[in-house]
Design a protein around this motif. Structure first.
Motif, PDB file in Angstrom:
ATOM      1  N   GLU A 197       0.800   3.252  -3.350  1.00  0.00           N
ATOM      2  CA  GLU A 197      -0.508   3.894  -3.192  1.00  0.00           C
ATOM      3  C   GLU A 197      -0.467   5.386  -3.520  1.00  0.00           C
ATOM      4  OE1 GLU A 197      -1.354   2.648   0.860  1.00  0.00           O
ATOM      5  OE2 GLU A 197      -2.451   0.905   0.093  1.00  0.00           O
ATOM      6  N   GLY A 198       0.371   5.738  -4.481  1.00  0.00           N
ATOM      7  CA  GLY A 198       0.451   7.117  -4.922  1.00  0.00           C
ATOM      8  C   GLY A 198       1.217   8.044  -3.999  1.00  0.00           C
ATOM      9  N   ASN A 199       1.868   7.500  -2.987  1.00  0.00           N
ATOM     10  CA  ASN A 199       2.576   8.320  -2.014  1.00  0.00           C
ATOM     11  C   ASN A 199       4.061   8.432  -2.363  1.00  0.00           C
ATOM     12  OD1 ASN A 199       0.232   8.591  -0.353  1.00  0.00           O
ATOM     13  ND2 ASN A 199       0.603   6.536   0.440  1.00  0.00           N
ATOM     14  N   ARG A 217      -5.992  -3.383  -0.136  1.00  0.00           N
ATOM     15  CA  ARG A 217      -5.086  -3.635  -1.257  1.00  0.00           C
ATOM     16  C   ARG A 217      -3.757  -4.171  -0.752  1.00  0.00           C
ATOM     17  NH1 ARG A 217      -6.042  -0.936  -6.186  1.00  0.00           N
ATOM     18  NH2 ARG A 217      -3.819  -1.147  -6.565  1.00  0.00           N
ATOM     19  N   CYS A 249      -2.100  -3.761   5.372  1.00  0.00           N
ATOM     20  CA  CYS A 249      -2.424  -2.384   5.757  1.00  0.00           C
ATOM     21  C   CYS A 249      -3.726  -1.892   5.129  1.00  0.00           C
ATOM     22  CB  CYS A 249      -1.273  -1.455   5.386  1.00  0.00           C
ATOM     23  SG  CYS A 249       0.270  -1.808   6.273  1.00  0.00           S
ATOM     24  N   GLY A 250      -4.554  -2.795   4.669  1.00  0.00           N
ATOM     25  CA  GLY A 250      -5.816  -2.370   4.066  1.00  0.00           C
ATOM     26  C   GLY A 250      -6.308  -3.372   3.045  1.00  0.00           C
ATOM     27  N   ASN A 290       0.048  -3.941  -0.702  1.00  0.00           N
ATOM     28  CA  ASN A 290       0.948  -2.822  -0.968  1.00  0.00           C
ATOM     29  C   ASN A 290       2.382  -3.202  -0.638  1.00  0.00           C
ATOM     30  OD1 ASN A 290       1.302  -2.536   1.802  1.00  0.00           O
ATOM     31  ND2 ASN A 290       0.157  -0.633   1.972  1.00  0.00           N
ATOM     32  N   ASP A 317       4.908   2.334 -10.959  1.00  0.00           N
ATOM     33  CA  ASP A 317       4.217   1.591  -9.905  1.00  0.00           C
ATOM     34  C   ASP A 317       2.849   1.121 -10.400  1.00  0.00           C
ATOM     35  OD1 ASP A 317       3.472   0.495  -7.484  1.00  0.00           O
ATOM     36  OD2 ASP A 317       3.115   2.416  -6.486  1.00  0.00           O
ATOM     37  N   SER A 344       4.078   5.474   4.514  1.00  0.00           N
ATOM     38  CA  SER A 344       3.299   5.934   5.655  1.00  0.00           C
ATOM     39  C   SER A 344       3.951   5.444   6.946  1.00  0.00           C
ATOM     40  CB  SER A 344       1.866   5.397   5.575  1.00  0.00           C
ATOM     41  OG  SER A 344       1.843   3.989   5.778  1.00  0.00           O
ATOM     42  N   TYR A 365       0.392  -0.206  -7.856  1.00  0.00           N
ATOM     43  CA  TYR A 365       0.008   0.761  -6.827  1.00  0.00           C
ATOM     44  C   TYR A 365       0.494   0.346  -5.440  1.00  0.00           C
ATOM     45  CZ  TYR A 365      -2.906   4.828  -5.623  1.00  0.00           C
ATOM     46  OH  TYR A 365      -3.359   6.074  -5.230  1.00  0.00           O
ATOM     47  N   TRP A 366       1.696  -0.216  -5.377  1.00  0.00           N
ATOM     48  CA  TRP A 366       2.221  -0.644  -4.079  1.00  0.00           C
ATOM     49  C   TRP A 366       2.528   0.534  -3.169  1.00  0.00           C
ATOM     50  CZ3 TRP A 366       6.264  -5.032  -5.438  1.00  0.00           C
ATOM     51  CH2 TRP A 366       5.568  -6.140  -5.942  1.00  0.00           C
TER      52      TRP A 366
END
Length: 223
Positions: free
Chosen positions: A103-105, A169, A166-167, A171, A97, A109, A100-101
């Motif tokens: 976002e490390g999850n 960045r 969603c922010g 994603n 990734d 979410s 970072y799409w």
């Protein structure tokens, strides 16, 4: 005289590496579900053998793997079949990734899942009727557009606050949704370009003019 045994000290050459069979991706160039799967595969760097599918003549191999007959379908080298576009996106991004799409999850979410879910349900429902209004004579085309605008307005409001849905960045939500907004915008491009959704329009232009989008939309000989 004692027997002398000579032992060769020349190392045994290593066995050649076993070739790894790449996964197989069944896709259709213009389908927004397939587009978002290809975007994630491309950004992750995962190489697949891609088959462009004729929706009028679906290959038997694809139907054997996924009898529902919709694209995209990803078949891994161990035989695992992934035939939901969002699941293909997540699988590819869990391999790699770099943008970072996720976002490390490890999982999506609640916010991301809900927004994509609304896109794939109520917005897609309106989109299909707006694009193919002749098939749905219950209402004029403008009514279907207005139904879709409920979601467009929500996205535009988000993009007035930050660069991504969603922010700050971009994603997975942005990349999973923009192919559908693109399809909506192309039904009546003049209307969309003159609409009140300036932030949404700029966001969409950024995505469709990106090298990544050009990469996944290249035509093949079967197009």
């Amino acid at each position: 005289m004692p027997l002398r045994i000579t032992v060769s000290m020349t190392p045994t050459p290593p066995a050649p590496p076993t070739a790894i069979t790449p996964p197989t991706l069944y896709t259709f160039r213009r389908c927004p579900y397939a587009i978002r799967a290809r975007l994630a595969m491309a950004v992750s760097g995962v190489v697949a053998v891609t088959h462009e599918v004729s929706l009028r003549d679906k290959p038997a191999a694809m139907l054997a793997c996924s009898p529902k007959g919709t694209v995209p379908v990803l078949v891994l080298n161990d035989g695992t079949v992934i035939d939901e576009s969002l699941d293909i996106m997540c699988w590819a991004l869990r391999q790699h990734d770099p943008a970072y799409w996720l976002e490390g999850n490890a999982t999506l979410s609640d916010e991301v899942r809900a927004l994509i879910g609304e896109n794939d349900s109520t917005f897609k429902h309106a989109l299909d009727r707006y694009k193919y209004a002749g098939r749905y004579p219950e209402h004029p085309k403008q009514i279907y557009r207005q139904q879709g605008e409920v979601f467009l307005a929500k996205l535009n409001e988000r993009l007035n606050r930050h660069s991504g849905l969603c922010g700050a960045r971009i994603n997975i939500a942005d990349m999973a949704i923009f192919p559908f907004v693109r399809q909506f915008s192309e039904v009546d491009r003049m209307w969309f370009e003159q609409s009140q959704y300036a932030a949404l329009r700029n966001w969409l232009h950024t995505q469709v003019e990106s090298p990544l989008f050009f990469q996944v939309m290249k035509k093949t000989s079967s197009d």
